[in-house]
Design a protein around this motif. Structure first.
Motif, mmCIF file in Angstrom:
data_model
loop_
_atom_site.group_PDB
_atom_site.id
_atom_site.type_symbol
_atom_site.label_atom_id
_atom_site.label_comp_id
_atom_site.label_asym_id
_atom_site.label_seq_id
_atom_site.Cartn_x
_atom_site.Cartn_y
_atom_site.Cartn_z
ATOM 1 N N ASP A 1 0.816 -1.211 0.000
ATOM 2 C CA ASP A 1 0.000 0.000 0.000
ATOM 3 C C ASP A 1 0.855 1.269 0.000
ATOM 4 O O ASP A 1 0.407 2.315 -0.469
ATOM 5 C CB ASP A 1 -0.919 -0.014 1.228
ATOM 6 C CG ASP A 1 -2.020 1.029 1.125
ATOM 7 O OD1 ASP A 1 -2.799 0.964 0.166
ATOM 8 O OD2 ASP A 1 -2.083 1.919 2.005
ATOM 9 N N TYR A 2 2.071 1.180 0.504
ATOM 10 C CA TYR A 2 2.962 2.337 0.519
ATOM 11 C C TYR A 2 3.463 2.701 -0.880
ATOM 12 O O TYR A 2 4.000 3.790 -1.075
ATOM 13 C CB TYR A 2 4.158 2.072 1.436
ATOM 14 C CG TYR A 2 3.848 2.251 2.902
ATOM 15 C CD1 TYR A 2 4.127 3.452 3.556
ATOM 16 C CD2 TYR A 2 3.262 1.235 3.634
ATOM 17 C CE1 TYR A 2 3.842 3.625 4.905
ATOM 18 C CE2 TYR A 2 2.971 1.390 4.985
ATOM 19 C CZ TYR A 2 3.258 2.592 5.604
ATOM 20 O OH TYR A 2 2.958 2.749 6.943
ATOM 21 N N PHE A 3 3.283 1.774 -1.838
ATOM 22 C CA PHE A 3 3.763 2.020 -3.198
ATOM 23 C C PHE A 3 2.625 2.001 -4.212
ATOM 24 O O PHE A 3 2.837 1.744 -5.385
ATOM 25 C CB PHE A 3 4.826 0.972 -3.568
ATOM 26 C CG PHE A 3 6.016 0.965 -2.658
ATOM 27 C CD1 PHE A 3 7.044 1.875 -2.852
ATOM 28 C CD2 PHE A 3 6.091 0.083 -1.592
ATOM 29 C CE1 PHE A 3 8.153 1.888 -2.011
ATOM 30 C CE2 PHE A 3 7.196 0.083 -0.747
ATOM 31 C CZ PHE A 3 8.226 0.991 -0.954
ATOM 32 N N LYS A 4 1.414 2.302 -3.754
ATOM 33 C CA LYS A 4 0.268 2.231 -4.651
ATOM 34 C C LYS A 4 0.260 3.349 -5.686
ATOM 35 O O LYS A 4 -0.572 3.327 -6.615
ATOM 36 C CB LYS A 4 -1.035 2.242 -3.853
ATOM 37 C CG LYS A 4 -1.259 3.482 -3.015
ATOM 38 C CD LYS A 4 -2.518 3.309 -2.173
ATOM 39 C CE LYS A 4 -2.736 4.528 -1.276
ATOM 40 N NZ LYS A 4 -3.935 4.338 -0.407
ATOM 41 N N ASP A 5 1.163 4.312 -5.554
ATOM 42 C CA ASP A 5 1.295 5.324 -6.604
ATOM 43 C C ASP A 5 2.088 4.794 -7.793
ATOM 44 O O ASP A 5 2.156 5.437 -8.843
ATOM 45 C CB ASP A 5 1.965 6.576 -6.058
ATOM 46 C CG ASP A 5 3.337 6.298 -5.455
ATOM 47 O OD1 ASP A 5 3.503 5.238 -4.821
ATOM 48 O OD2 ASP A 5 4.241 7.141 -5.622
ATOM 49 N N LEU A 6 2.669 3.600 -7.637
ATOM 50 C CA LEU A 6 3.412 2.945 -8.712
ATOM 51 C C LEU A 6 2.609 1.766 -9.242
ATOM 52 O O LEU A 6 1.785 1.185 -8.528
ATOM 53 C CB LEU A 6 4.772 2.459 -8.213
ATOM 54 C CG LEU A 6 5.690 3.511 -7.590
ATOM 55 C CD1 LEU A 6 6.963 2.860 -7.068
ATOM 56 C CD2 LEU A 6 6.023 4.602 -8.598
ATOM 57 N N VAL B 1 -1.465 -4.503 -4.451
ATOM 58 C CA VAL B 1 -2.640 -4.217 -3.625
ATOM 59 C C VAL B 1 -3.869 -4.937 -4.165
ATOM 60 O O VAL B 1 -4.673 -5.492 -3.407
ATOM 61 C CB VAL B 1 -2.888 -2.702 -3.536
ATOM 62 C CG1 VAL B 1 -4.251 -2.417 -2.909
ATOM 63 C CG2 VAL B 1 -1.789 -2.023 -2.742
ATOM 64 N N GLY B 2 -4.011 -4.960 -5.479
ATOM 65 C CA GLY B 2 -5.168 -5.612 -6.086
ATOM 66 C C GLY B 2 -5.164 -7.123 -5.983
ATOM 67 O O GLY B 2 -6.219 -7.745 -6.067
ATOM 68 N N ILE C 1 4.453 -1.570 10.783
ATOM 69 C CA ILE C 1 3.977 -0.242 10.370
ATOM 70 C C ILE C 1 4.891 0.865 10.908
ATOM 71 O O ILE C 1 5.257 1.781 10.143
ATOM 72 C CB ILE C 1 2.514 -0.036 10.786
ATOM 73 C CG1 ILE C 1 1.614 -1.017 10.022
ATOM 74 C CG2 ILE C 1 2.069 1.396 10.502
ATOM 75 C CD1 ILE C 1 1.669 -0.873 8.505
ATOM 76 N N PRO C 2 5.301 0.842 12.190
ATOM 77 C CA PRO C 2 6.283 1.853 12.615
ATOM 78 C C PRO C 2 7.567 1.830 11.788
ATOM 79 O O PRO C 2 8.109 2.888 11.453
ATOM 80 C CB PRO C 2 6.557 1.474 14.081
ATOM 81 C CG PRO C 2 5.286 0.846 14.533
ATOM 82 C CD PRO C 2 4.788 0.071 13.343
ATOM 83 N N VAL C 3 8.048 0.634 11.441
ATOM 84 C CA VAL C 3 9.246 0.548 10.597
ATOM 85 C C VAL C 3 8.962 1.161 9.227
ATOM 86 O O VAL C 3 9.793 1.893 8.674
ATOM 87 C CB VAL C 3 9.711 -0.916 10.462
ATOM 88 C CG1 VAL C 3 10.741 -1.058 9.330
ATOM 89 C CG2 VAL C 3 10.309 -1.403 11.775
ATOM 90 N N ALA C 4 7.791 0.885 8.664
ATOM 91 C CA ALA C 4 7.440 1.473 7.366
ATOM 92 C C ALA C 4 7.347 2.988 7.457
ATOM 93 O O ALA C 4 7.740 3.703 6.528
ATOM 94 C CB ALA C 4 6.115 0.889 6.874
ATOM 95 N N THR C 5 6.842 3.486 8.563
ATOM 96 C CA THR C 5 6.755 4.936 8.744
ATOM 97 C C THR C 5 8.143 5.569 8.694
ATOM 98 O O THR C 5 8.350 6.597 8.031
ATOM 99 C CB THR C 5 6.074 5.269 10.086
ATOM 100 O OG1 THR C 5 4.735 4.764 10.077
ATOM 101 C CG2 THR C 5 6.042 6.771 10.327
ATOM 102 N N VAL C 6 9.090 4.941 9.382
ATOM 103 C CA VAL C 6 10.447 5.492 9.434
ATOM 104 C C VAL C 6 11.184 5.285 8.116
ATOM 105 O O VAL C 6 11.747 6.230 7.538
ATOM 106 C CB VAL C 6 11.241 4.853 10.594
ATOM 107 C CG1 VAL C 6 12.701 5.295 10.549
ATOM 108 C CG2 VAL C 6 10.612 5.215 11.930
ATOM 109 N N VAL C 7 11.186 4.042 7.621
ATOM 110 C CA VAL C 7 12.022 3.707 6.469
ATOM 111 C C VAL C 7 11.389 4.155 5.153
ATOM 112 O O VAL C 7 12.055 4.754 4.301
ATOM 113 C CB VAL C 7 12.316 2.195 6.431
ATOM 114 C CG1 VAL C 7 13.106 1.823 5.172
ATOM 115 C CG2 VAL C 7 13.082 1.772 7.677
ATOM 116 N N ILE C 8 10.094 3.869 4.975
ATOM 117 C CA ILE C 8 9.464 4.155 3.679
ATOM 118 C C ILE C 8 8.926 5.585 3.615
ATOM 119 O O ILE C 8 9.251 6.342 2.689
ATOM 120 C CB ILE C 8 8.349 3.144 3.384
ATOM 121 C CG1 ILE C 8 8.917 1.712 3.378
ATOM 122 C CG2 ILE C 8 7.695 3.450 2.043
ATOM 123 C CD1 ILE C 8 7.869 0.618 3.151
#
Length: 371
Positions: A29-34, A41-42, A295-302
């Motif tokens: 979901d963090y890369f749904k703009d790609l 996601v789909g 999710i916290p790791v994704a917040t920091v890293v992504i």
């Protein structure tokens, strides 16, 4: 040298697979703009149903550990405290991380495109683990909704034991009746399918799965006698992961329940399958850490990484996905060994000294520590 065989190696293996599947779902979901993100996601939306597998496993493990040990108020209090000691420290730590972000936003130190995720008004429900009942939205460390649902099941567990103590057939009713009640509510109130209930009604979504786990434990001897079908478990799991996005939410939930029971069967019979031969159960102790920290790791890293780094192309930021996975692995091991386990032992000892000084409380087993 004698090697101890994990009696729940299939369930433990499936737990870590389920945790990884949830990570794949949320990181996509963090890369749904790609394009690749939208494709993922789909095609992996059904991985959210692996949370229901956690509920089934929890019901089985809790029944295995405590079904004969919640017969009075003292035992019930110790059981509930031990469950709080297991899930609450990391929940509070990850919540504090997002509260810090909320404060930074309120003071203008940082900015976000999703301010509704950090409402201070949701803190009481988060702290009291009530956010899987009637929350308006997913907030803070949003996977923690399942902890609220788990805690609801833990509170019901002593009653479930009392109901099934003399007539274990009632365990089937404890699965069927909540499932029927959820279905009727869905039909009469026009809600989304109850397989998709999260912050609004997620606690009631968990009850049938948790009850199914208890029923499987009570009928473990009968389940152990089921005929073995070589490859059925792995093929069913692979088919669900690859093709499950074509199913409706309720059909996907039924498939998850079936996979959970298929996984319980070889653990009850003591036989090996292709799944146990992978020896993934060695990673099972880190399942909860992985689930709560991803999710916290994704917040920091992504999220923060995307803002701080300049990429040659939008697709180049995909490098942050494997980096986040690596950081998550390290953080999960550290959290389990250096934070969660010491905190749990401290809180358990504190409770036993205060409320059961004259009773030799059962020591914390490795199974309890990992669950």
């Amino acid at each position: 040298m004698h090697t101890t065989v994990n009696a729940m190696r299939h369930l433990d293996s499936l737990r870590i697979i389920a945790a990884c599947a949830v990570v794949v779902l949320h990181y996509s979901d963090y890369f749904k703009d790609l394009a690749v993100g939208r494709f993922m996601v789909g095609h992996v939306w059904h991985f959210n149903l692996f949370v229901d597998l956690f509920f089934v496993v929890s019901g089985f493990v809790i029944a295995r550990q405590y079904h004969g040990d919640v017969g009075d108020g003292t035992a019930i209090g110790r059981f509930l405290w031990r469950r709080v000691a297991r899930i609450y420290p990391l929940h509070l730590a990850t919540l504090a991380f997002y509260v810090a972000i909320a404060l930074a936003l309120s003071f203008g130190i940082s900015q976000t495109g999703n301010p509704a995720r950090y409402p201070i008004s949701d803190l009481p429900a988060q702290i009291l683990l009530l956010h899987a009942f009637a929350g308006e939205r997913l907030t803070f460390n949003f996977p923690s909704w399942s902890l609220s649902a788990e805690m609801f099941c833990y509170l019901l567990f002593p009653l479930m034991v009392a109901i099934t103590a003399r007539r274990k057939v009632l365990a089937i009713a404890l699965f069927a009746l909540p499932a029927l009640a959820n279905t009727l509510w869905n039909v009469l109130m026009g809600t989304e399918p109850w397989a998709e209930w999260i912050n609004y009604g997620g606690a009631f979504r968990a009850v049938p799965a948790f009850s199914l786990g208890i029923a499987c434990y009570l009928y473990r001897e009968r389940i152990a006698r089921w005929p073995a079908v070589p490859g059925l478990l792995m093929s069913s799991l692979a088919a669900f992961m690859l093709l499950g996005s074509w199913l409706t939410p309720m059909a996907a939930l039924a498939a998850i329940y079936a996979i959970a029971v298929l996984t319980i069967q070889p653990d009850c019979s003591g036989r090996d399958t292709w799944l146990s031969m992978l020896k993934l159960d060695r990673f099972a102790p880190f399942t909860y850490s992985c689930y709560m920290l991803h999710i916290p790791v994704a917040t920091v890293v992504i999220t923060f990484g995307s803002r701080l780094l300049s990429f040659a192309s939008p697709e180049a930021k995909l490098v942050l996905a494997p980096l986040a996975v690596i950081v998550l692995g390290v953080a999960s091991v550290f959290s389990f060994r250096k934070f969660e386990t010491p905190a749990r032992r401290y809180l358990t000892a504190l409770y036993d000294r205060r409320f059961a000084p004259a009773v030799a409380a059962a020591p914390i087993s490795q199974r309890e520590i990992a669950q």
